[in-house]
Design a protein around this motif. Structure first.
Motif, short mmCIF file in Angstrom:
data_model
loop_
_atom_site.label_atom_id
_atom_site.label_comp_id
_atom_site.label_asym_id
_atom_site.label_seq_id
_atom_site.Cartn_x
_atom_site.Cartn_y
_atom_site.Cartn_z
N GLY A 175 22.84 38.90 34.52
CA GLY A 175 24.24 39.31 34.08
C GLY A 175 24.65 40.69 34.71
O GLY A 175 23.76 41.19 35.20
N CYS A 176 25.93 41.03 34.82
CA CYS A 176 26.35 42.16 35.30
C CYS A 176 27.33 42.84 34.45
O CYS A 176 28.50 42.43 34.41
CB CYS A 176 26.98 41.97 36.56
SG CYS A 176 27.82 43.30 37.38
N PRO A 177 26.99 43.89 33.57
CA PRO A 177 27.70 44.55 32.56
C PRO A 177 28.96 45.30 33.14
O PRO A 177 30.00 45.51 32.68
CB PRO A 177 26.78 45.49 31.69
CG PRO A 177 25.50 45.36 32.41
CD PRO A 177 25.42 44.44 33.69
N ARG A 178 28.80 45.54 34.52
CA ARG A 178 29.92 46.09 35.27
C ARG A 178 31.11 45.30 35.56
O ARG A 178 32.00 45.69 36.28
CB ARG A 178 29.28 46.85 36.76
CG ARG A 178 28.66 48.03 36.43
CD ARG A 178 27.82 48.47 37.96
NE ARG A 178 26.62 49.20 37.77
CZ ARG A 178 27.17 50.68 37.94
NH1 ARG A 178 28.19 51.05 38.18
NH2 ARG A 178 26.04 51.45 37.81
N GLU A 179 30.55 43.89 35.45
CA GLU A 179 31.63 42.81 35.89
C GLU A 179 31.87 42.97 37.29
O GLU A 179 33.02 42.63 37.78
CB GLU A 179 32.71 42.85 34.85
CG GLU A 179 32.41 42.82 33.45
CD GLU A 179 33.62 42.32 32.73
OE1 GLU A 179 34.50 42.93 32.68
OE2 GLU A 179 33.49 41.05 31.78
N SER A 180 31.08 43.46 38.06
CA SER A 180 31.27 43.60 39.57
C SER A 180 30.88 42.21 40.21
O SER A 180 31.53 41.65 41.03
CB SER A 180 30.39 44.76 40.00
OG SER A 180 30.21 44.63 41.41
N LYS A 181 29.67 41.90 40.05
CA LYS A 181 29.20 40.50 40.56
C LYS A 181 30.16 39.31 40.58
O LYS A 181 30.36 39.27 39.24
CB LYS A 181 27.61 40.28 40.28
CG LYS A 181 27.08 39.33 40.94
CD LYS A 181 25.69 38.78 40.85
CE LYS A 181 25.59 38.20 39.60
NZ LYS A 181 24.23 37.53 39.37
N GLN A 182 30.56 38.79 41.48
CA GLN A 182 31.64 37.97 41.26
C GLN A 182 30.74 36.27 40.69
O GLN A 182 31.01 35.22 41.48
CB GLN A 182 32.13 37.47 42.70
CG GLN A 182 32.91 38.58 43.10
CD GLN A 182 34.04 39.13 42.38
OE1 GLN A 182 35.17 38.36 42.56
NE2 GLN A 182 34.21 40.15 41.38
N SER A 183 30.22 36.46 39.64
CA SER A 183 29.72 35.31 39.13
C SER A 183 30.74 34.45 38.62
O SER A 183 32.15 34.85 38.38
CB SER A 183 28.83 35.58 37.84
OG SER A 183 29.56 36.16 36.86
N MET A 184 30.58 33.15 38.14
CA MET A 184 31.85 32.36 37.44
C MET A 184 32.31 32.96 36.48
O MET A 184 33.41 32.73 35.86
CB MET A 184 31.03 30.86 37.06
CG MET A 184 30.73 30.22 38.42
SD MET A 184 32.14 29.70 39.42
CE MET A 184 31.52 30.33 41.09
N ALA A 185 31.21 33.83 35.55
CA ALA A 185 31.93 34.40 34.35
C ALA A 185 32.98 35.26 34.42
O ALA A 185 34.14 35.69 33.36
CB ALA A 185 30.70 34.75 33.66
N VAL A 186 33.21 36.14 35.46
CA VAL A 186 34.26 37.09 35.78
C VAL A 186 35.22 36.42 37.03
O VAL A 186 36.37 37.00 37.19
CB VAL A 186 33.59 38.23 36.41
CG1 VAL A 186 32.76 38.87 35.40
CG2 VAL A 186 33.00 38.31 37.55
N SER A 187 35.00 35.17 37.44
CA SER A 187 35.97 34.62 38.47
C SER A 187 36.79 33.41 38.12
O SER A 187 37.70 33.47 37.15
CB SER A 187 35.14 34.40 39.74
OG SER A 187 33.96 33.62 39.80
N PHE A 188 36.09 32.19 38.27
CA PHE A 188 36.56 30.92 38.13
C PHE A 188 36.90 30.41 36.45
O PHE A 188 37.87 29.92 36.18
CB PHE A 188 35.78 29.87 38.68
CG PHE A 188 36.32 29.84 40.30
CD1 PHE A 188 37.39 29.19 40.63
CD2 PHE A 188 35.37 30.30 41.31
CE1 PHE A 188 37.69 29.14 42.01
CE2 PHE A 188 35.73 30.40 42.54
CZ PHE A 188 36.82 29.71 42.95
N ILE A 189 35.80 30.91 35.60
CA ILE A 189 35.87 30.35 34.20
C ILE A 189 36.98 31.20 33.60
O ILE A 189 37.93 30.58 32.97
CB ILE A 189 34.55 30.85 33.25
CG1 ILE A 189 33.64 29.62 34.11
CG2 ILE A 189 34.81 30.17 32.15
CD1 ILE A 189 32.16 29.89 33.40
N PRO A 190 37.38 32.41 33.70
CA PRO A 190 38.31 32.97 32.79
C PRO A 190 39.60 32.35 33.28
O PRO A 190 40.74 32.39 32.81
CB PRO A 190 38.45 34.70 33.29
CG PRO A 190 36.90 34.64 33.72
CD PRO A 190 36.48 33.60 33.98
N LYS A 191 39.74 32.24 34.65
CA LYS A 191 40.94 31.76 35.43
C LYS A 191 41.17 30.31 34.88
O LYS A 191 42.55 29.71 34.40
CB LYS A 191 41.07 31.60 36.85
CG LYS A 191 40.99 32.78 37.50
CD LYS A 191 40.86 32.58 38.99
CE LYS A 191 40.40 33.87 39.95
NZ LYS A 191 40.92 33.95 40.96
#
Ligand SMILES: Cc1cc2nc3c(=O)[nH]c(=O)nc-3n(C[C@H](O)[C@H](O)[C@H](O)COP(=O)(O)OP(=O)(O)OC[C@H]3O[C@@H](n4cnc5c(N)ncnc54)[C@H](O)[C@@H]3O)c2cc1C
Length: 484
Positions: A175-191
């Motif tokens: 996981g990446c608490p900085r929300e830097s790494k472009q995982s699906m959890a910060v990219s496609f899923i929120p969209k």
């Protein structure tokens, strides 16, 4: 009676999240079900052991039947993209040509795939790691390559404002608490959620039943058995997960190629002990890769890589004082891995008690590829003055591919060019399971790109307009009758 959707997507990794986004955006009612849990930036496990236990299937301890390889796969909303390094490479022409020839599927070619790559890349923040951001490990890698006249190239990573040179959070793989790494959890899923996606986490699917007009998805959520229905179901549970689901749903009789063609890019890590402090754990774990056409032709690549202390301790055999002495030198360790483009496939099948069995033994040709890479690493570490080199006996498999390969005929493949399971048009797969062979290149960007293509195929077939119109009307009743 369970709920009825236009599409159910099983698995929220690189493939499932991309599909969920594009289908939701077109106005369809989409349900994304995921066996793992949904985590927030401030709730990720704060140490390596907890991360392994909570974010991976079987705590990261899956292995091949002969125990020769350990396999890691994510069990979390975001799938493998939560626990991976997010290095996002397009396939080169060698990989695309090989895929096209092996599968007979035309879209694996430069012009077509570049359109899908571009569409995905526009949705992500991608950065090439600059020399100013290299940690000590990357500097040694570059020095060794340059002294031996080997070609190297920077790695491209999905990240946003990571501040590589300043942080030592070591949690890229948990996981990446900085929300830097472009995982699906910060990219496609929120969209996708903004487009109306229904996300059910901790929903483990046990079986899918294919019908003429719909698919039933049987699973369990927090100890409650549930069945959901949809017009079409997209299996995006990863190479092991999608193959396992088709096997447990009784498809093996109709699909002789199911479970064949399993590949995994076996990885061998070598750790050098240096006299000086290296601090390989600071900043991006990986910055550079080999870019030597001879290595590509010989079927391996070298990457500078590192891991947290628990993972590193697992790489070293033995115990007690000798093991402790090794670990005390964590800050003096440099590390390079060889990743093999495995030629000889394994198989996935069920044991008599219904457990997934992974038969994948390293063949001589794959061992030779590994040895060619390991010899290069010995030379590189010798060139930079390593005091001692430990070649880990643990072989790791992170890129899990195949089992439901794409192709033209049911005799030797599982899905067709439209991503439909042969003979079962309401069931589709576009994840790593459909790879017809190992590419020898990081797989996830291509999994996303082919999932973008799959979304287009599904929408063409289904009629984008009809979805949009129906989604705005009250259509639940007739559909539910259809299911009954
Ligand atoms: C440590 C590590 C580092 C990696 N680094 C890189 C890298 O830098 N670059 C790269 O390209 N690739 C990397 N990979 C590989 C990459 O992450 C995978 O290839 C990619 O995530 C596979 O995508 P997928 O959609 O096929 O499956 P996954 O991303 O694995 O998603 C499948 C999802 O389905 C869920 N699922 C499975 N079965 C069920 C079920 N029965 N019911 C409900 N849900 C289910 C799983 O929990 C999972 O979330 C790495 C992998 C690991 C483990």
């Amino acid at each position: 009676m369970g709920k009825f959707y236009d599409f159910i997507v099983i698995g929220s990794g690189a493939s499932g999240s991309v599909l969920a986004y594009y289908l939701s955006k077109a106005g369809a009612r989409v349900c994304l079900v995921e066996a793992g849990k949904s985590w927030q930036a401030d709730t990720w496990p704060d140490n390596e052991l907890e991360a392994n236990a909570n974010l991976m299937w079987n705590g990261g301890m899956d292995s091949t039947r002969d125990a020769g390889m350990v396999l890691l796969r994510g069990k979390v909303v975001g799938g493998g993209t939560i626990i991976n390094n997010c290095l996002l490479d397009r396939f080169d022409d060698i990989a695309l040509d090989d895929f096209r020839h092996k599968s007979g599927v035309d879209f694996y070619q430069r012009d077509t795939m570049d359109r899908h790559y571009s569409a995905i890349e526009q949705q992500l923040s991608l950065e090439t790691i600059q020399a100013s951001d290299w940690n000590g490990n990357a500097k040694l890698y570059a020095e060794g390559f340059d002294k031996l006249g080997l070609k190297r190239a920077p790695l491209r990573r999905g990240q946003h404002n990571c501040q590589n040179d300043r942080n030592d959070c070591i949690v890229c793989l948990g996981g990446c608490p900085r929300e830097s790494k472009q995982s699906m959890a910060v990219s496609f899923i929120p969209k996708a959620l903004k487009e109306g996606l229904t996300l059910l986490d901790q929903f483990q699917v046990h079986q899918v039943v294919h019908g003429k007009s719909h698919v039933a998805v049987h699973g369990e959520r927090q100890n409650n058995r549930q069945t959901l229905y949809s017009r079409k179901c997209i299996m995006a549970a990863g190479a092991l997960g999608s193959t396992d689901l088709l096997l447990r749903s009784g498809f093996s009789d109709q699909l002789p190629a199911l479970g064949q063609g399993f590949h995994c890019h076996p990885q061998f890590m070598s750790i050098a002990l240096m006299d000086e402090i290296v601090d390989s754990h600071k900043g991006a774990f990986q910055s550079l890769k080999s870019d030597d056409s001879r290595f590509r032709a010989q079927g391996f690549k070298l990457e500078n890589v590192f891991a947290g202390p628990i993972a590193v301790s697992l790489l070293k055999a033995g115990f007690g004082e000798q093991h402790q002495n090794f670990m005390q030198q964590y800050r003096r360790m440099a590390c390079i891995e060889v990743a093999v483009r495995d030629e000889v496939p394994g198989t996935l099948r069920h044991s008599r008690n219904g457990r997934l069995v992974i038969d994948k033994t390293l063949d001589d040709v794959d061992k030779q590829r590994a040895e060619a890479g390991l010899q290069q690493i010995r030379d590189i570490f010798a060139a930079v003055g390593a005091r001692e080199v430990m070649e880990s006996p643990l072989v790791i498999a992170l890129h899990l591919m195949g089992g439901c390969s794409i192709g033209q005929h049911a005799a030797d493949s599982v899905v067709n060019e439209q991503f439909q399971v042969h003979g079962f048009e309401n069931l589709l797969i576009a994840d790593g399971a459909i790879y017809p062979m190992a590419p020898g290149i990081n797989p996830s960007l291509t999994i996303m790109a082919q999932s973008h293509r799959a979304a287009k195929c599904i929408l063409n077939d289904f009629g984008e307009r009809s979805i949009t119109q129906e989604a705005t009307q009250s259509v639940a009743a007739p559909r539910l009758q259809e299911v009954v």
